[in-house]
Design an enzyme around this catalytic site. Structure first.
Site, PDB file in Angstrom:
ATOM      1  CD  GLU A  47      -2.838  -1.001   2.482  1.00  0.00           C
ATOM      2  OE1 GLU A  47      -2.579  -0.168   3.379  1.00  0.00           O
ATOM      3  OE2 GLU A  47      -3.715  -1.882   2.593  1.00  0.00           O
ATOM      4  NE  ARG A 104       0.189  -0.908 -24.722  1.00  0.00           N
ATOM      5  CZ  ARG A 104       1.340  -1.531 -24.449  1.00  0.00           C
ATOM      6  NH1 ARG A 104       2.058  -2.027 -25.429  1.00  0.00           N
ATOM      7  NH2 ARG A 104       1.746  -1.668 -23.224  1.00  0.00           N
ATOM      8  CE  LYS A 203       0.782  -3.859 -34.022  1.00  0.00           C
ATOM      9  NZ  LYS A 203       1.175  -2.887 -32.993  1.00  0.00           N
ATOM     10  NE  ARG A 205      -0.339  -5.576 -30.475  1.00  0.00           N
ATOM     11  CZ  ARG A 205       0.882  -5.461 -29.981  1.00  0.00           C
ATOM     12  NH1 ARG A 205       1.494  -6.511 -29.475  1.00  0.00           N
ATOM     13  NH2 ARG A 205       1.490  -4.302 -29.976  1.00  0.00           N
ATOM     14  CG  ASP A 235       5.492  -2.004 -23.607  1.00  0.00           C
ATOM     15  OD1 ASP A 235       6.450  -2.017 -22.817  1.00  0.00           O
ATOM     16  OD2 ASP A 235       4.385  -2.511 -23.325  1.00  0.00           O
ATOM     17  N   GLY A 237       9.234  -3.174 -27.880  1.00  0.00           N
ATOM     18  CA  GLY A 237       9.970  -2.956 -29.134  1.00  0.00           C
ATOM     19  C   GLY A 237       9.628  -3.908 -30.267  1.00  0.00           C
TER      20      GLY A 237
HETATM   21  C1  R5P Z   1       0.098  -0.250 -30.569  1.00  0.00           C
HETATM   22  O1  R5P Z   1      -1.004  -0.021 -31.030  1.00  0.00           O
HETATM   23  C2  R5P Z   1       0.999   0.832 -30.075  1.00  0.00           C
HETATM   24  O2  R5P Z   1       0.865   2.009 -30.804  1.00  0.00           O
HETATM   25  C3  R5P Z   1       2.448   0.377 -30.112  1.00  0.00           C
HETATM   26  O3  R5P Z   1       2.814   0.105 -31.445  1.00  0.00           O
HETATM   27  C4  R5P Z   1       2.677  -0.854 -29.302  1.00  0.00           C
HETATM   28  O4  R5P Z   1       1.909  -0.875 -28.165  1.00  0.00           O
HETATM   29  C5  R5P Z   1       4.128  -0.954 -28.925  1.00  0.00           C
HETATM   30  O5  R5P Z   1       4.334  -2.105 -28.157  1.00  0.00           O
HETATM   31  P1  R5P Z   1       5.617  -3.028 -28.386  1.00  0.00           P
HETATM   32  O6  R5P Z   1       6.791  -2.083 -28.430  1.00  0.00           O
HETATM   33  O7  R5P Z   1       5.631  -3.928 -27.190  1.00  0.00           O
HETATM   34  O8  R5P Z   1       5.415  -3.761 -29.662  1.00  0.00           O
END
Ligand code: R5P
Length: 281
Positions: A47, A104, A203, A205, A235, A237
């Site tokens: 906490e 996000r 892209k 996921r 994040d 990358g």
């Molecule tokens: C996704 O919609 C965001 O704009 C970033 O592209 C994404 O979240 C980046 O995350 P990471 O670097 O882990 O792929």
């Protein structure tokens, strides 16, 4: 009284969470003041405790916090700070969250998912925030999640100015979005770079695996061109490194990455160093 500017009726106070105190200090210096002294610590069960060491009654308070790593801890700390300020009779409370937490998660992709970005806005409101201030939101509609004013500031013009000074031949620049969600922002970039053409990477996921994106096909002409690959955040990358791979395979001359929020979690540094980009801005 430290940390307070008194000019007529206005009393401005800057307070800081523990995520990145240097940012609040730099902001306070720009404003010719100091960060208000506070005490903050964690109990052994996790906490958070916060107390401000001076009165904030009637003040216009800016609560600065960063949400790069340990986002849940820093979000909770900021909410607790806002609550303490509300109960101490601050006149107006502005949450300064340059990287909006959970941005996000701004929509449902599947049934039974949350809209966590909306929940965060509700939490800020319930805690007592009158106003939010953020930089380069993941999507602009997040502005409407908060029931009150939200100042959406843009870092893109600053990044674009740097890119202009960096590229040798502006005629040879293409702005690339790493996914379809960022094409609107890429258009804005293209305008700032004098009408540069656009391209984007498709892209996908696996929704059950976080931080793993697969960049597949490219739409647009990039062969022999300098590509400015843009994103709101990096994040782990995976997205950006995957997009660089696609661009290199398709014959890009060079790839410069430009992003506003460098989270750089987990394997990000390794991925970025090995991806073949000439620079990460
Ligand atoms: C996704 O919609 C965001 O704009 C970033 O592209 C994404 O979240 C980046 O995350 P990471 O670097 O882990 O792929």
């Amino acid at each position: 009284m430290t940390g307070i500017i008194t000019s007529g009726e206005k009393r401005l106070v800057v307070v800081s969470g523990r995520a990145h105190p240097q940012l609040a200090q730099d902001v306070a210096i720009e404003l010719g003041t100091q960060v208000l002294s506070s005490t903050a610590y964690d109990f052994s069960n996790g906490e958070t405790y916060v107390r401000f060491n001076e009165s904030v009654r009637g003040c216009d308070v800016f609560v600065v916090q960063s949400h790069g790593d340990r986002v849940n801890d820093w979000l909770m700390e900021q909410l607790i700070m806002v609550d303490a300020l509300k109960r101490a009779s601050a006149k107006r409370i502005t949450v300064v969250a340059p990287f909006y937490p959970y941005s996000r998660q701004d929509k449902k992709h599947l049934g039974r998912e949350p809209i966590s970005a909306r929940l965060v806005a509700d939490l800020y409101k319930t805690a007592g925030a009158d106003r939010l201030m953020c930089v380069d939101l993941h999507t602009s509609q997040i502005q409407g999640f908060f029931d009150g004013p939200l100042d959406h500031l843009f870092a893109i013009p600053v990044l674009a100015e740097y890119i202009k000074s960096r590229v040798e031949n502006p005629e040879n620049v293409t702005v690339v979005s790493p996914d379809t969600g960022r094409v609107r922002v890429a258009e804005h970039w293209a305008t700032l770079l004098g009408g540069a053409p656009l391209a984007f990477v498709h892209k996908t996921r696996d929704i059950n695996v976080p931080n793993q994106a697969v960049s597949k096909t490219l739409v647009g002409e990039i062969e022999g061109r300098s590509c400015v690959l843009i994103d709101d955040m990096i994040d782990a990358g995976g997205t950006i490194a995957g997009a660089v791979n696609v661009l290199k395979e398709k014959g890009a001359k060079e790839v410069i990455i430009a992003a506003t929020h460098p989270v750089f979690s987990g394997p990000a540094v390794e991925r970025l160093s090995g991806c073949g980009a000439s620079e990460v801005v």
